[in-house]
Design an enzyme around this catalytic site. Structure first.
Site, mmCIF file in Angstrom:
data_model
loop_
_atom_site.group_PDB
_atom_site.id
_atom_site.type_symbol
_atom_site.label_atom_id
_atom_site.label_comp_id
_atom_site.label_asym_id
_atom_site.label_seq_id
_atom_site.Cartn_x
_atom_site.Cartn_y
_atom_site.Cartn_z
ATOM 1 N N ASP A 277 0.838 -1.198 0.000
ATOM 2 C CA ASP A 277 0.000 0.000 0.000
ATOM 3 C C ASP A 277 0.872 1.247 0.000
ATOM 4 O O ASP A 277 1.349 1.684 1.042
ATOM 5 C CB ASP A 277 -0.921 -0.009 1.236
ATOM 6 C CG ASP A 277 -1.848 1.193 1.270
ATOM 7 O OD1 ASP A 277 -1.931 1.916 0.252
ATOM 8 O OD2 ASP A 277 -2.504 1.400 2.315
ATOM 9 N N LYS A 284 1.675 7.930 0.383
ATOM 10 C CA LYS A 284 2.073 7.960 1.792
ATOM 11 C C LYS A 284 3.462 8.577 1.925
ATOM 12 O O LYS A 284 4.256 8.517 0.988
ATOM 13 C CB LYS A 284 2.125 6.523 2.331
ATOM 14 C CG LYS A 284 0.787 5.863 2.572
ATOM 15 C CD LYS A 284 0.970 4.479 3.183
ATOM 16 C CE LYS A 284 -0.370 3.796 3.399
ATOM 17 N NZ LYS A 284 -1.195 4.449 4.433
ATOM 18 N N ASP A 295 0.072 -5.049 4.690
ATOM 19 C CA ASP A 295 -1.315 -4.671 4.427
ATOM 20 C C ASP A 295 -2.133 -5.832 3.843
ATOM 21 O O ASP A 295 -3.318 -5.677 3.564
ATOM 22 C CB ASP A 295 -1.355 -3.449 3.504
ATOM 23 C CG ASP A 295 -2.514 -2.523 3.797
ATOM 24 O OD1 ASP A 295 -3.107 -2.640 4.886
ATOM 25 O OD2 ASP A 295 -2.834 -1.682 2.933
ATOM 26 N N GLU A 356 -7.961 2.588 0.425
ATOM 27 C CA GLU A 356 -8.200 1.582 -0.616
ATOM 28 C C GLU A 356 -8.750 0.274 -0.053
ATOM 29 O O GLU A 356 -9.421 -0.469 -0.757
ATOM 30 C CB GLU A 356 -6.900 1.308 -1.383
ATOM 31 C CG GLU A 356 -5.932 0.279 -0.753
ATOM 32 C CD GLU A 356 -5.403 0.688 0.615
ATOM 33 O OE1 GLU A 356 -5.454 1.889 0.922
ATOM 34 O OE2 GLU A 356 -4.959 -0.185 1.375
ATOM 35 N N ARG A 358 -11.101 -0.364 2.102
ATOM 36 C CA ARG A 358 -12.572 -0.431 2.089
ATOM 37 C C ARG A 358 -13.102 -0.611 0.678
ATOM 38 O O ARG A 358 -14.189 -1.155 0.481
ATOM 39 C CB ARG A 358 -13.137 0.826 2.777
ATOM 40 C CG ARG A 358 -12.766 2.108 2.098
ATOM 41 C CD ARG A 358 -12.965 3.320 3.007
ATOM 42 N NE ARG A 358 -11.867 3.504 3.945
ATOM 43 C CZ ARG A 358 -11.803 4.489 4.841
ATOM 44 N NH1 ARG A 358 -12.790 5.380 4.931
ATOM 45 N NH2 ARG A 358 -10.784 4.590 5.650
HETATM 46 N N1 BES Z 1 -3.288 0.194 5.245
HETATM 47 C C1 BES Z 1 -3.653 1.475 5.716
HETATM 48 C C2 BES Z 1 -3.961 1.494 7.208
HETATM 49 C C3 BES Z 1 -2.784 1.477 8.123
HETATM 50 C C4 BES Z 1 -2.013 2.602 8.292
HETATM 51 C C5 BES Z 1 -2.503 0.373 8.885
HETATM 52 C C6 BES Z 1 -0.941 2.585 9.176
HETATM 53 C C7 BES Z 1 -1.454 0.366 9.779
HETATM 54 C C8 BES Z 1 -0.666 1.475 9.930
HETATM 55 C C9 BES Z 1 -4.908 1.967 5.002
HETATM 56 O O1 BES Z 1 -5.044 1.566 3.684
HETATM 57 C C10 BES Z 1 -4.837 3.454 4.992
HETATM 58 O O2 BES Z 1 -3.966 3.978 4.359
HETATM 59 N N2 BES Z 1 -5.766 4.099 5.693
HETATM 60 C C11 BES Z 1 -5.783 5.525 5.778
HETATM 61 C C12 BES Z 1 -7.208 5.950 5.628
HETATM 62 C C13 BES Z 1 -7.364 7.445 5.448
HETATM 63 C C14 BES Z 1 -6.795 7.868 4.132
HETATM 64 C C15 BES Z 1 -8.824 7.787 5.542
HETATM 65 C C16 BES Z 1 -5.218 5.902 7.138
HETATM 66 O O3 BES Z 1 -5.454 5.196 8.116
HETATM 67 O O4 BES Z 1 -4.505 6.898 7.198
HETATM 68 ZN ZN ZN Z 2 -4.110 -0.174 3.183
HETATM 69 MN MN MN Z 3 -4.057 2.892 2.335
#
Ligand code: BES
Ligand code: ZN
Ligand code: MN
Length: 501
Positions: A277, A284, A295, A356, A358
């Site tokens: 991811d 990111k 992920d 992504e 969801r």
């Molecule tokens: N895979 C990540 C969630 C994640 C982030 C897990 C850090 C463990 C550590 C997910 O796909 C994600 O990026 N979520 C975003 C959602 C936001 C953009 C609404 C997040 O948590 O920042």
């Molecule tokens: Zn993710």
């Molecule tokens: Mn993500």
């Protein structure tokens, strides 16, 4: 690692290493021998007590002291393990003690051991609980991931034979079953850990599909793998939107283990399988981005749980549904602002390509309807916000059915792989409002893990459904960086309890 359980007097245990627990008295901290340690001490004419009186075993649970040539005992060595204060002895101290013993056995290079942990009373828990936890903690401590190192540490002779011994009471049928359950669960945990630890250039969506193929062959499971064109034909616009920027072909893996009654509705486990991811166009930051190889931990836990249940021939029907792809930026990648049509027919404005998980899950959850499931549980490293809410201890639990939620909570408590309930209230739904589609894929910073779950809830109205956010529990960072294999123990325990086991 082969496990067995039997009633056995410690003085007669013929083994390379006899492992005995020692409590501390409250306050003064004098050593208090467990029942088995006391029996061994009598046979050794008080030698254990004498050694302990010198104060060489620290008071911390999991501390160890190795003794050789103890008179009166058949065992070659004795490993004394600190259990901490007797009054405070509980789940965490038990796990620490077993872990400490395992580390000592690993360093010793022991080939076999007889351990008196199964008989220790942990609160009101039955012997079966201690048996399960001891077996899982031992296997966990001996797990190694060194397949990508060319300079391997000298391979320690692995602990091949483990006897969980009970002194002065009979081994119950439940305890025997618990050991069988734990041994198979441990294999599932190890699989999930390895899939998580594998780097994203190896563990691709195709790799996960191949892994499912291997499981299908080994355990005679049903397997179907949907390709991109199948997704297009079905109309999985959300899943397809995530994979657009990647050169790796996406897969939707459907793996079936039907060990239960023919007519019993299956439990469907849906695992998020983002093999890497980057965030996509909503890229990111660079720091720790490598950890986004984890992920796919939801996917790994689904394969692990099915492996465990099939391995123990559990009387359950389980279908694993794993949507898997990469989330990459690129000229073909989905843009913030793109609107897509999901398999459910609802449209989504993708305001952030980093939300992504969801998107792939909503199409997989709609797809799960066709199995007429008893219940559907999705498992996903879904939000950083869940890590902020619950840290690395509890998995976030969301459910649209209170009975299902309670069963999952209880299974987590029993497996010591705990979850904590979070709200799915209607009040949060307005955060997902979009001016241009039926909904947005993000709900802003407040309650990030809740709005992510509320998004999924819009796709599970026809299902008895629960969502497990494992972002904080699936892996560890820092020096001990690595996959934990959670929540395989929880999923296995839930599936068994749900089938009345
Ligand atoms: N895979 C990540 C969630 C994640 C982030 C897990 C850090 C463990 C550590 C997910 O796909 C994600 O990026 N979520 C975003 C959602 C936001 C953009 C609404 C997040 O948590 O920042
Ligand atoms: Zn993710
Ligand atoms: Mn993500």
């Amino acid at each position: 690692m082969e496990f067995s359980i039997r009633a056995l007097a410690p003085q007669g245990a013929k083994t390379g290493c006899l492992v005995l627990g020692v409590y501390r008295a409250a306050g003064a901290g004098a050593p208090v021998l467990t029942r088995a340690a006391a029996a061994a001490d009598r046979a050794a004419r008080g030698r254990l007590g004498t050694v302990l009186a010198h104060g060489d075993l620290s008071a911390k649970p999991g501390s160890t002291l190795l003794l050789h040539n103890v008179p009166g005992l058949v065992a070659e060595r004795v490993l004394l393990v600190g259990l901490g204060e007797q009054k405070e002895f509980a789940e965490t101290a038990f796990r620490k003690a077993v872990h400490g013993a395992a580390v000592a056995l690993r360093e010793l290079g022991a080939r076999d051991a007889v351990l008196y942990f199964a008989e220790l009373k942990v609160g009101r828990r039955a012997m079966a609980w201690s048996v399960r936890q001891a077996a899982l903690a031992l296997r966990d401590a001996f797990y190694r991931f060194d397949q990508l190192k060319t300079q391997k540490k000298p391979p320690a002779p692995a602990l091949a034979e483990v006897t969980l011994a009970i002194h002065g009471e009979a081994v119950t049928e439940q305890a025997r079953n618990a050991l069988r359950e734990a041994a198979a669960t441990a294999e599932g945990v190890a699989l999930a850990r390895t899939l998580g630890n594998l780097p994203p250039n190896i563990c691709t969506p195709s790799y996960l599909a191949d892994e499912a193929k291997k499981l299908a062959r080994q355990f005679k499971l049903g397997l179907e793998v949907l390709e991109r064109r199948d997704m297009q034909r079905l109309g999985m616009g959300a899943l397809l939107a995530v994979t657009r920027g990647s050169h790796q072909p996406p897969k939707l893996i459907v793996l079936r283990y039907m060990g239960g009654a023919k007519k019993a509705a299956p439990l469907v486990l849906v695992g998020k399988g983002i093999t890497f991811d980057t965030g996509g166009i909503s890229l990111k930051p660079a720091g720790e981005m490598d950890e986004m190889k984890y992920d796919m931990s939801g996917a790994g836990s689904v394969l692990g749980a099915i492996r465990a249940l099939a391995g123990m021939k559990a009387p359950v029907n389980v279908i694993g549904v794993v949507p898997t792809c990469e989330n990459m930026p690129g000229g073909q990648a989905t843009r913030p602002g793109d609107v897509v049509k999901t398999l459910s027919g609802q449209t989504v404005e993708i305001l952030n390509t980093d939300a992504e998980g969801r998107l792939i899950l909503c199409d997989a959850l709609t797809y799960a309807e066709r199995f007429k499931p008893d219940a559907v549980i999705d498992i996903a490293t879904l939000t950083g916000a869940c890590v902020i809410a619950l840290g690395h201890v509890a998995t976030g639990l969301f459910a649209n059915d209170d009975k299902l939620a309670e069963k999952l909570r209880a299974a987590g408590e029993d497996a010591w792989d705990r979850v904590w309930p979070m709200p799915l209230w209607e009040d949060y739904q307005e955060q997902l409002r979009s001016n241009f589609a039926d909904m947005a894929n993000i709900g802003g910073r407040p309650a990030g893990s809740v709005t992510a779950a509320c998004y999924l809830a819009r796709f599970t109205k026809k299902l008895r459904w629960a969502h497990l956010d494992i972002a904080g529990t699936a892996w560890k960072s820092g020096r001990d960086k690595g996959s934990t294999g959670r929540p395989v123990p929880l999923l296995v325990r839930f599936a068994l309890a749900n089938a009345g086991r």
